[in-house]
Motif scaffolding. Structure first.
Motif, mmCIF file in Angstrom:
data_model
loop_
_atom_site.group_PDB
_atom_site.id
_atom_site.type_symbol
_atom_site.label_atom_id
_atom_site.label_comp_id
_atom_site.label_asym_id
_atom_site.label_seq_id
_atom_site.Cartn_x
_atom_site.Cartn_y
_atom_site.Cartn_z
ATOM 1 N N ASP A 1 0.838 -1.213 0.000
ATOM 2 C CA ASP A 1 0.000 0.000 0.000
ATOM 3 C C ASP A 1 0.870 1.260 0.000
ATOM 4 O O ASP A 1 0.558 2.239 -0.681
ATOM 5 C CB ASP A 1 -0.881 0.059 1.261
ATOM 6 C CG ASP A 1 -2.089 -0.867 1.201
ATOM 7 O OD1 ASP A 1 -2.539 -1.214 0.093
ATOM 8 O OD2 ASP A 1 -2.595 -1.215 2.290
ATOM 9 N N GLU A 2 1.939 1.227 0.798
ATOM 10 C CA GLU A 2 2.775 2.425 0.933
ATOM 11 C C GLU A 2 3.460 2.781 -0.380
ATOM 12 O O GLU A 2 3.533 3.954 -0.739
ATOM 13 C CB GLU A 2 3.827 2.244 2.036
ATOM 14 C CG GLU A 2 3.260 2.163 3.444
ATOM 15 C CD GLU A 2 2.611 3.472 3.914
ATOM 16 O OE1 GLU A 2 2.705 4.505 3.225
ATOM 17 O OE2 GLU A 2 2.006 3.443 4.996
ATOM 18 N N TRP A 3 3.950 1.765 -1.102
ATOM 19 C CA TRP A 3 4.601 2.071 -2.384
ATOM 20 C C TRP A 3 3.604 2.651 -3.371
ATOM 21 O O TRP A 3 3.918 3.597 -4.104
ATOM 22 C CB TRP A 3 5.275 0.824 -2.962
ATOM 23 C CG TRP A 3 6.680 0.694 -2.476
ATOM 24 C CD1 TRP A 3 7.140 -0.173 -1.523
ATOM 25 C CD2 TRP A 3 7.806 1.476 -2.886
ATOM 26 N NE1 TRP A 3 8.486 0.030 -1.323
ATOM 27 C CE2 TRP A 3 8.920 1.021 -2.155
ATOM 28 C CE3 TRP A 3 7.982 2.510 -3.806
ATOM 29 C CZ2 TRP A 3 10.196 1.572 -2.306
ATOM 30 C CZ3 TRP A 3 9.257 3.055 -3.971
ATOM 31 C CH2 TRP A 3 10.348 2.580 -3.216
ATOM 32 N N GLU B 1 6.769 10.963 3.039
ATOM 33 C CA GLU B 1 6.404 10.281 4.281
ATOM 34 C C GLU B 1 5.922 8.852 4.002
ATOM 35 O O GLU B 1 6.214 7.939 4.776
ATOM 36 C CB GLU B 1 5.368 11.109 5.047
ATOM 37 C CG GLU B 1 6.049 12.349 5.654
ATOM 38 C CD GLU B 1 5.112 13.429 6.188
ATOM 39 O OE1 GLU B 1 5.623 14.381 6.797
ATOM 40 O OE2 GLU B 1 3.878 13.339 5.967
ATOM 41 N N GLU B 2 5.223 8.640 2.894
ATOM 42 C CA GLU B 2 4.799 7.269 2.556
ATOM 43 C C GLU B 2 6.028 6.391 2.279
ATOM 44 O O GLU B 2 6.075 5.221 2.678
ATOM 45 C CB GLU B 2 3.857 7.224 1.343
ATOM 46 C CG GLU B 2 2.633 8.141 1.374
ATOM 47 C CD GLU B 2 1.718 8.038 2.572
ATOM 48 O OE1 GLU B 2 2.016 7.330 3.539
ATOM 49 O OE2 GLU B 2 0.662 8.705 2.554
ATOM 50 N N LEU B 3 7.020 6.985 1.620
ATOM 51 C CA LEU B 3 8.250 6.234 1.340
ATOM 52 C C LEU B 3 8.967 5.858 2.646
ATOM 53 O O LEU B 3 9.496 4.751 2.781
ATOM 54 C CB LEU B 3 9.160 7.090 0.449
ATOM 55 C CG LEU B 3 10.321 6.378 -0.240
ATOM 56 C CD1 LEU B 3 9.846 5.229 -1.107
ATOM 57 C CD2 LEU B 3 11.111 7.378 -1.095
ATOM 58 N N ASP B 4 8.934 6.759 3.598
ATOM 59 C CA ASP B 4 9.521 6.474 4.900
ATOM 60 C C ASP B 4 8.739 5.353 5.620
ATOM 61 O O ASP B 4 9.332 4.490 6.267
ATOM 62 C CB ASP B 4 9.523 7.768 5.732
ATOM 63 C CG ASP B 4 10.152 7.567 7.090
ATOM 64 O OD1 ASP B 4 11.334 7.172 7.141
ATOM 65 O OD2 ASP B 4 9.467 7.797 8.110
ATOM 66 N N HIS B 5 7.426 5.350 5.463
ATOM 67 C CA HIS B 5 6.627 4.256 6.039
ATOM 68 C C HIS B 5 7.046 2.918 5.417
ATOM 69 O O HIS B 5 7.181 1.915 6.124
ATOM 70 C CB HIS B 5 5.118 4.475 5.795
ATOM 71 C CG HIS B 5 4.586 5.714 6.445
ATOM 72 N ND1 HIS B 5 3.354 6.238 6.134
ATOM 73 C CD2 HIS B 5 5.115 6.520 7.399
ATOM 74 C CE1 HIS B 5 3.153 7.332 6.858
ATOM 75 N NE2 HIS B 5 4.202 7.522 7.632
ATOM 76 N N ALA B 6 7.222 2.929 4.098
ATOM 77 C CA ALA B 6 7.642 1.693 3.415
ATOM 78 C C ALA B 6 8.977 1.210 3.980
ATOM 79 O O ALA B 6 9.166 0.021 4.250
ATOM 80 C CB ALA B 6 7.746 1.926 1.908
ATOM 81 N N GLN C 1 3.075 4.884 15.147
ATOM 82 C CA GLN C 1 3.731 6.062 14.543
ATOM 83 C C GLN C 1 3.183 6.316 13.140
ATOM 84 O O GLN C 1 2.893 7.452 12.762
ATOM 85 C CB GLN C 1 5.238 5.817 14.408
ATOM 86 C CG GLN C 1 6.025 5.930 15.687
ATOM 87 C CD GLN C 1 7.508 5.644 15.425
ATOM 88 O OE1 GLN C 1 7.869 4.783 14.631
ATOM 89 N NE2 GLN C 1 8.364 6.378 16.104
ATOM 90 N N ILE C 2 3.059 5.236 12.360
ATOM 91 C CA ILE C 2 2.565 5.392 10.981
ATOM 92 C C ILE C 2 1.121 5.873 11.008
ATOM 93 O O ILE C 2 0.750 6.803 10.285
ATOM 94 C CB ILE C 2 2.703 4.075 10.177
ATOM 95 C CG1 ILE C 2 4.175 3.684 10.015
ATOM 96 C CG2 ILE C 2 2.031 4.218 8.807
ATOM 97 C CD1 ILE C 2 4.409 2.353 9.289
ATOM 98 N N LEU C 3 0.314 5.242 11.872
ATOM 99 C CA LEU C 3 -1.111 5.618 11.955
ATOM 100 C C LEU C 3 -1.265 7.105 12.285
ATOM 101 O O LEU C 3 -2.108 7.800 11.693
ATOM 102 C CB LEU C 3 -1.819 4.740 12.998
ATOM 103 C CG LEU C 3 -3.298 5.025 13.255
ATOM 104 C CD1 LEU C 3 -4.136 4.890 11.984
ATOM 105 C CD2 LEU C 3 -3.846 4.081 14.336
ATOM 106 N N GLU D 1 0.697 9.463 11.507
ATOM 107 C CA GLU D 1 0.993 10.262 10.306
ATOM 108 C C GLU D 1 -0.121 10.158 9.267
ATOM 109 O O GLU D 1 -0.397 11.130 8.554
ATOM 110 C CB GLU D 1 2.342 9.858 9.710
ATOM 111 C CG GLU D 1 3.480 10.365 10.582
ATOM 112 C CD GLU D 1 4.834 10.390 9.893
ATOM 113 O OE1 GLU D 1 5.805 10.753 10.570
ATOM 114 O OE2 GLU D 1 4.937 10.033 8.691
ATOM 115 N N GLU D 2 -0.763 8.989 9.176
ATOM 116 C CA GLU D 2 -1.867 8.857 8.209
ATOM 117 C C GLU D 2 -3.056 9.739 8.635
ATOM 118 O O GLU D 2 -3.705 10.361 7.795
ATOM 119 C CB GLU D 2 -2.325 7.402 8.064
ATOM 120 C CG GLU D 2 -1.248 6.376 7.716
ATOM 121 C CD GLU D 2 -0.459 6.629 6.452
ATOM 122 O OE1 GLU D 2 -0.573 7.701 5.839
ATOM 123 O OE2 GLU D 2 0.300 5.714 6.070
ATOM 124 N N VAL D 3 -3.283 9.787 9.935
ATOM 125 C CA VAL D 3 -4.369 10.661 10.429
ATOM 126 C C VAL D 3 -4.027 12.127 10.133
ATOM 127 O O VAL D 3 -4.889 12.910 9.714
ATOM 128 C CB VAL D 3 -4.616 10.412 11.936
ATOM 129 C CG1 VAL D 3 -5.533 11.479 12.531
ATOM 130 C CG2 VAL D 3 -5.225 9.023 12.155
#
Ligand code: FE
Ligand code: FE
Ligand code: MG
Length: 176
Positions: free
Chosen positions: A29-31, A62-67, A142-144, A146-148
């Motif tokens: 999903d992140e990619w 930020e999505e790339l960092d989540h990945a 942490q990821i959640l 950032e998504e919020v």
């Protein structure tokens, strides 16, 4: 693989291979989210584009960092992150909303949908691991967060642009 790191998770009662699979779905999903934001920033058009582009670029990073963080955890648990774009597409829960219309308000709507899906995915995952795998729980939390924040940032822009965002428009790629 961190052998003891993996063992403490299975001893706590989680099926580690199933967890790796869920983390790989989120990784995929992140990619896709990364590319959707990144390419959106390249093509955005219309009078709102100048306001939208910096936010799209920031979210892409930020999505790339989540990945990256998910890949690290997958490897620690003894798994392998999805190795090809085909796999991302196949494993993804939130899918990819092709930005066929580059108008900024349309991109904004698609990206909000993606964020809402991501929030649902991570919220479920957090409840699965929260008492059993504190390392993954910390990461997912942490990821959640950032998504919020992403959803809020985009909603703020929608408000400024006076773009109406229904809760789930078009095809909803949400988790349930
Ligand atoms: Fe993300
Ligand atoms: Fe996001
Ligand atoms: Mg932001």
């Amino acid at each position: 693989m961190g052998a003891i790191g993996r063992k403490i998770v299975s001893n706590a009662g989680l099926n580690v291979d199933e967890l790796i699979d869920l983390l790989n779905k989120a990784y995929s999903d992140e990619w896709l989210a990364y590319y959707q934001y990144w390419v959106g920033a390249q093509i955005a058009s219309g009078i709102l584009a100048v306001n939208l582009i910096p936010e799209l670029e920031e979210h892409a990073n930020e999505e790339l960092d989540h990945a990256k963080k998910l890949a690290k955890r997958i490897v620690e648990l003894g798994g392998t992150p999805a190795l090809s774009p085909e796999e991302w597409y196949q494993k993804s829960t939130c899918g990819y909303l092709t930005p066929k219309d580059a108008e900024a308000s349309v991109l904004l709507k698609q990206n909000i949908q993606g964020e809402r899906c991501a929030i649902e995915v991570y919220n479920k995952l957090l409840f699965l691991v929260k008492d059993k795998d504190l390392i993954t729980a910390h990461l997912i939390r942490q990821i959640l967060e950032e998504e919020v924040e992403h959803e809020q940032d985009l909603e703020n822009l929608a408000h400024d642009f006076q773009v109406k965002i229904p809760l789930c428009e078009e095809k909803c790629h949400c988790a349930n």
